[in-house]
Design a protein around this motif. Structure first.
Motif, PDB file in Angstrom:
ATOM      1  N   TRP A 191       0.809  -1.210   0.161  1.00  0.00           N
ATOM      2  CA  TRP A 191      -0.165  -0.159   0.092  1.00  0.00           C
ATOM      3  C   TRP A 191       0.841   1.105  -0.092  1.00  0.00           C
ATOM      4  O   TRP A 191       0.725   2.251  -0.705  1.00  0.00           O
ATOM      5  N   LEU A 192       2.046   1.160   0.706  1.00  0.00           N
ATOM      6  CA  LEU A 192       2.839   2.228   0.810  1.00  0.00           C
ATOM      7  C   LEU A 192       3.451   2.626  -0.838  1.00  0.00           C
ATOM      8  O   LEU A 192       3.749   3.758  -1.077  1.00  0.00           O
ATOM      9  N   VAL A 193       3.805   1.700  -1.258  1.00  0.00           N
ATOM     10  CA  VAL A 193       4.337   1.567  -2.526  1.00  0.00           C
ATOM     11  C   VAL A 193       3.475   2.236  -3.651  1.00  0.00           C
ATOM     12  O   VAL A 193       3.570   2.825  -4.641  1.00  0.00           O
ATOM     13  N   PHE A 194       2.199   1.765  -3.515  1.00  0.00           N
ATOM     14  CA  PHE A 194       1.055   2.373  -4.370  1.00  0.00           C
ATOM     15  C   PHE A 194       0.804   3.911  -4.232  1.00  0.00           C
ATOM     16  O   PHE A 194       0.693   4.751  -4.993  1.00  0.00           O
ATOM     17  N   LEU A 195       0.933   4.200  -2.803  1.00  0.00           N
ATOM     18  CA  LEU A 195       0.868   5.466  -2.591  1.00  0.00           C
ATOM     19  C   LEU A 195       1.699   6.383  -3.081  1.00  0.00           C
ATOM     20  O   LEU A 195       1.862   7.611  -3.498  1.00  0.00           O
ATOM     21  N   VAL A 196       3.025   6.080  -3.183  1.00  0.00           N
ATOM     22  CA  VAL A 196       4.339   6.719  -3.746  1.00  0.00           C
ATOM     23  C   VAL A 196       4.232   6.531  -5.286  1.00  0.00           C
ATOM     24  O   VAL A 196       4.378   7.573  -5.964  1.00  0.00           O
ATOM     25  N   VAL A 197       4.036   5.389  -5.820  1.00  0.00           N
ATOM     26  CA  VAL A 197       4.206   5.294  -7.245  1.00  0.00           C
ATOM     27  C   VAL A 197       2.954   5.986  -7.973  1.00  0.00           C
ATOM     28  O   VAL A 197       3.485   6.682  -9.193  1.00  0.00           O
ATOM     29  N   VAL A 198       1.590   6.035  -7.558  1.00  0.00           N
ATOM     30  CA  VAL A 198       0.739   6.714  -8.199  1.00  0.00           C
ATOM     31  C   VAL A 198       0.955   8.197  -8.637  1.00  0.00           C
ATOM     32  O   VAL A 198       0.911   8.579  -9.499  1.00  0.00           O
TER      33      VAL A 198
ATOM     34  N   PRO B 208      -9.603  10.966   4.526  1.00  0.00           N
ATOM     35  CA  PRO B 208      -9.160   9.525   4.678  1.00  0.00           C
ATOM     36  C   PRO B 208      -9.658   8.599   3.619  1.00  0.00           C
ATOM     37  O   PRO B 208      -9.046   7.730   3.007  1.00  0.00           O
ATOM     38  N   LEU B 209     -10.859   8.851   3.044  1.00  0.00           N
ATOM     39  CA  LEU B 209     -11.619   8.049   1.908  1.00  0.00           C
ATOM     40  C   LEU B 209     -10.594   8.367   0.907  1.00  0.00           C
ATOM     41  O   LEU B 209     -10.514   7.219  -0.031  1.00  0.00           O
ATOM     42  N   SER B 210     -10.117   9.515   0.408  1.00  0.00           N
ATOM     43  CA  SER B 210      -9.540   9.658  -0.669  1.00  0.00           C
ATOM     44  C   SER B 210      -8.138   8.919  -0.661  1.00  0.00           C
ATOM     45  O   SER B 210      -7.433   8.732  -1.904  1.00  0.00           O
ATOM     46  N   VAL B 211      -7.687   8.708   0.284  1.00  0.00           N
ATOM     47  CA  VAL B 211      -6.270   7.887   0.432  1.00  0.00           C
ATOM     48  C   VAL B 211      -6.434   6.230   0.551  1.00  0.00           C
ATOM     49  O   VAL B 211      -6.039   5.538   0.134  1.00  0.00           O
ATOM     50  N   VAL B 212      -7.484   6.066   1.327  1.00  0.00           N
ATOM     51  CA  VAL B 212      -8.000   4.693   1.713  1.00  0.00           C
ATOM     52  C   VAL B 212      -8.688   4.047   0.369  1.00  0.00           C
ATOM     53  O   VAL B 212      -8.292   2.582   0.188  1.00  0.00           O
ATOM     54  N   ASN B 213      -9.294   4.673  -0.397  1.00  0.00           N
ATOM     55  CA  ASN B 213      -9.863   4.195  -1.380  1.00  0.00           C
ATOM     56  C   ASN B 213      -8.926   4.163  -2.610  1.00  0.00           C
ATOM     57  O   ASN B 213      -8.754   5.290  -3.144  1.00  0.00           O
ATOM     58  N   PRO B 214      -8.504   3.301  -3.003  1.00  0.00           N
ATOM     59  CA  PRO B 214      -7.475   3.161  -4.046  1.00  0.00           C
ATOM     60  C   PRO B 214      -8.256   3.763  -5.556  1.00  0.00           C
ATOM     61  O   PRO B 214      -7.168   4.230  -6.157  1.00  0.00           O
ATOM     62  N   PHE B 215      -9.317   3.506  -5.638  1.00  0.00           N
ATOM     63  CA  PHE B 215      -9.963   4.011  -6.941  1.00  0.00           C
ATOM     64  C   PHE B 215      -9.880   5.499  -7.088  1.00  0.00           C
ATOM     65  O   PHE B 215      -9.631   6.125  -7.973  1.00  0.00           O
ATOM     66  N   ARG B 216     -10.502   5.995  -6.053  1.00  0.00           N
ATOM     67  CA  ARG B 216     -10.555   7.688  -5.976  1.00  0.00           C
ATOM     68  C   ARG B 216      -9.085   7.991  -5.760  1.00  0.00           C
ATOM     69  O   ARG B 216      -8.734   8.997  -6.350  1.00  0.00           O
ATOM     70  N   TYR B 217      -8.283   7.553  -5.160  1.00  0.00           N
ATOM     71  CA  TYR B 217      -6.586   8.065  -5.173  1.00  0.00           C
ATOM     72  C   TYR B 217      -6.276   7.938  -6.450  1.00  0.00           C
ATOM     73  O   TYR B 217      -5.505   8.990  -7.028  1.00  0.00           O
ATOM     74  N   TRP B 218      -6.344   7.006  -7.138  1.00  0.00           N
ATOM     75  CA  TRP B 218      -6.005   7.061  -8.457  1.00  0.00           C
ATOM     76  C   TRP B 218      -6.796   7.995  -9.547  1.00  0.00           C
ATOM     77  O   TRP B 218      -6.151   8.718 -10.356  1.00  0.00           O
ATOM     78  N   ASN B 219      -8.134   8.093  -9.481  1.00  0.00           N
ATOM     79  CA  ASN B 219      -8.865   8.988 -10.262  1.00  0.00           C
ATOM     80  C   ASN B 219      -8.330  10.568  -9.810  1.00  0.00           C
ATOM     81  O   ASN B 219      -8.214  11.282 -10.766  1.00  0.00           O
ATOM     82  N   LEU B 220      -8.112  10.772  -8.616  1.00  0.00           N
ATOM     83  CA  LEU B 220      -7.640  12.003  -8.281  1.00  0.00           C
ATOM     84  C   LEU B 220      -6.255  12.486  -8.718  1.00  0.00           C
ATOM     85  O   LEU B 220      -6.032  13.503  -9.375  1.00  0.00           O
ATOM     86  N   ASN B 221      -5.437  11.446  -8.604  1.00  0.00           N
ATOM     87  CA  ASN B 221      -4.042  11.761  -9.279  1.00  0.00           C
ATOM     88  C   ASN B 221      -4.076  12.046 -10.760  1.00  0.00           C
ATOM     89  O   ASN B 221      -3.408  12.894 -11.267  1.00  0.00           O
ATOM     90  N   MET B 222      -4.911  11.018 -11.396  1.00  0.00           N
ATOM     91  CA  MET B 222      -4.794  11.164 -12.999  1.00  0.00           C
ATOM     92  C   MET B 222      -5.536  12.276 -13.143  1.00  0.00           C
ATOM     93  O   MET B 222      -5.354  12.924 -14.571  1.00  0.00           O
ATOM     94  N   ALA B 223      -6.585  12.620 -12.892  1.00  0.00           N
ATOM     95  CA  ALA B 223      -7.298  13.860 -13.126  1.00  0.00           C
ATOM     96  C   ALA B 223      -6.536  15.149 -13.239  1.00  0.00           C
ATOM     97  O   ALA B 223      -6.499  16.101 -14.036  1.00  0.00           O
ATOM     98  N   GLY B 224      -5.794  15.238 -12.160  1.00  0.00           N
ATOM     99  CA  GLY B 224      -4.677  16.389 -11.988  1.00  0.00           C
ATOM    100  C   GLY B 224      -3.862  16.465 -12.929  1.00  0.00           C
ATOM    101  O   GLY B 224      -3.583  17.382 -13.722  1.00  0.00           O
ATOM    102  N   ALA B 225      -3.224  15.115 -13.494  1.00  0.00           N
ATOM    103  CA  ALA B 225      -2.350  15.145 -14.554  1.00  0.00           C
ATOM    104  C   ALA B 225      -2.919  15.348 -15.743  1.00  0.00           C
ATOM    105  O   ALA B 225      -2.055  15.844 -16.655  1.00  0.00           O
ATOM    106  N   ASP B 226      -4.154  14.967 -15.889  1.00  0.00           N
ATOM    107  CA  ASP B 226      -4.787  15.180 -17.384  1.00  0.00           C
ATOM    108  C   ASP B 226      -4.977  16.656 -17.789  1.00  0.00           C
ATOM    109  O   ASP B 226      -4.943  17.052 -18.860  1.00  0.00           O
ATOM    110  N   PHE B 227      -5.099  17.450 -16.680  1.00  0.00           N
ATOM    111  CA  PHE B 227      -5.957  18.739 -16.900  1.00  0.00           C
ATOM    112  C   PHE B 227      -5.046  19.750 -16.363  1.00  0.00           C
ATOM    113  O   PHE B 227      -5.488  20.969 -16.190  1.00  0.00           O
TER     114      PHE B 227
END
Length: 452
Positions: free
Chosen positions: A153-160, A360-379
């Motif tokens: 999980w820590l690796v996921f939080l850093v790599v995304v 906490p939900l934005s960090v615990v929920n992997p789908f929201r965490y991924w979508n949040l990072n990707m949305a910032g990256a795309d726009f």
């Protein structure tokens, strides 16, 4: 002698005739002594008289029956006796020593012969391993898997975020030439572009943005982080300021005249604040960020209806999606102060997105965490000099621009024509330059920029 009841002898405890006990047992009309002794015996006249029937209430004695005694001379049945058998060596028969030694040798040979002819037993199977109970708690086994999951999980939080950072658009935004010197803290210039170039025809219709009108800045804000509270300050897009090489006009015209570099030079020249990093967000990026965090809460103070922004909402706090949040941030015809209220709504939306981003939900929920990072990256578009660490600091700073952790203000102005208040604005800018946001009071930091 007093007669005794029939069937009882004298001295055996029976009541005597004539006593109350006798009458109670045998009735008041009892028999005479001679009759009770022998009813069939003849009387004194020599005749046999029949015994009168006993009264109804008389108790009739039951004659005793002697127990049969077993015969004393009865013989016991024959018994089978076991004769003890001893081996020859232990025989009690008298024998001389030579015979005894011979018997002992014979017994030893016989024993040895029986042992040699005994079949070999089959090999004994090894005992089965102890069974493992499924319900048995194995702390070491479970701790290993928990540790592995936490590590992944820590690796996921850093790599995304690193993956998202590689997708971010980077541009040459910093101007050259004469600029303010380095200052304590970090100041970001945040620009909301109203360009429709990245929107499809269907998106323009859905968001009611109209056709492409070229490059303009719909939102201009400064975010300062340092030793004091984080400060998010709006610069009204209609602010009348000198633009290098273009005279005094609305500040958002600088973007149309010379793009990002001229806009940064204009802000630095009029405020004296050095811009360290540049962040630009488009229309679609704004909607994507809000939807990536699962929507935000806005709190309009009155009903708002703005056909130009495609907005129709009631007053009071309510949850909205990205489409409504964009309309709320763009609307300027549904409030009394126009662009000033719109700037306040923009800061409200930015603060709400930051608040949801660190939930906490934005960090615990992997789908929201991924979508949040990707949305910032795309726009999101940033300058070439911005490092991943600076980007992370910017994201964290955006989550602390409201409440006790930050300040949200408008540039101090004197009127609705958006003329800057020279004294108050200069004081505000100087405190930002000196990284003294903690000294900014309520007389300088107001939602609209006007004096309270």
């Amino acid at each position: 002698m007093t007669a005794t009841p029939p069937g009882h002898g004298p001295g055996d405890g029976a009541p005597e005739e004539g006593t109350p006990e006798y009458e109670w047992l045998y009735g008041a009309g009892g028999q005479s002594a001679d009759q009770s002794a022998d009813p069939g015996r003849p009387s004194s006249s020599g005749r046999h008289r029949a015994a009168p029937p006993p009264p109804d209430d008389a108790t009739r004695p039951v004659p005793r029956q002697e127990r049969a005694q077993p015969p004393r001379s009865e013989e016991r049945p024959e018994e089978t006796r076991v004769m003890e058998i001893h081996p020859p060596s232990q025989s009690r028969t008298p024998m001389n020593p030579r015979e005894r030694r011979s018997l002992l040798r014979a017994e030893a040979d016989d024993t040895q012969a029986r042992r040699s002819t005994r079949p070999t037993p089959p090999p004994v199977a090894p005992p089965p391993p102890p069974s493992r109970s499924r319900g048995r708690f194995r702390p070491r086994f479970r701790f290993r898997y928990i540790f592995l999951l936490l590590l992944l999980w820590l690796v996921f939080l850093v790599v995304v975020p690193l993956i998202a950072w590689n997708k971010v658009t980077k541009v040459d935004a910093m101007p050259s030439g004469d600029r303010p010197a380095d200052q304590p803290g970090t100041t970001y210039l945040i620009v909301g572009s109203d360009s429709r170039a990245d929107l499809t025809a269907a998106q323009r219709k859905e968001l009611n943005t109209g056709g492409d009108v070229g490059q303009r800045t719909d939102t201009i804000m400064l975010l300062h982080t340092g030793s004091g509270p984080n400060l998010l300050m709006s610069i009204p897009r209609d602010s009348l300021v000198p633009i290098p090489g273009h005279g005094t006009t609305k500040i958002n015209a600088a973007y149309a005249y010379g793009g990002r570099k001229l806009l940064i030079r204009t802000v630095e020249a009029n405020t004296g604040i050095r811009i360290d990093d540049y962040v630009e967000i488009g229309f679609s990026g704004f909607v994507g960020l809000v939807d990536a965090v699962g929507g935000i809460e806005i709190c309009p103070k009155e009903d708002m209806v703005d056909a130009d922004a495609n907005l129709r909402i009631k007053k009071g706090c309510q949850d909205v999606d990205g489409k409504v949040a964009l309309a709320y941030a763009r609307s300027r015809h549904a409030q009394q102060l126009g662009d000033l209220d719109r700037a306040a709504h923009q800061r409200e939306v930015v603060a709400a997105v930051g608040k949801k981003a660190i939930s906490p939900l934005s960090v615990v929920n992997p789908f929201r965490y991924w979508n949040l990072n990707m949305a910032g990256a795309d726009f999101v578009t940033v300058d070439n000099d911005m490092s991943p660490l600076a980007a992370a600091q910017f994201a964290m700073a955006m989550t602390k621009v409201n409440g006790s952790d930050g300040l949200t203000c408008g540039v101090p102005i004197t009127d609705l024509a958006v003329h800057w208040d020279q004294a108050r604005s200069k004081d505000m800018f100087q405190r930002i330059i000196e990284d003294d946001t903690g000294g900014i009071g309520k007389d300088l930091c107001t939602p609209s920029g006007l004096v309270r």
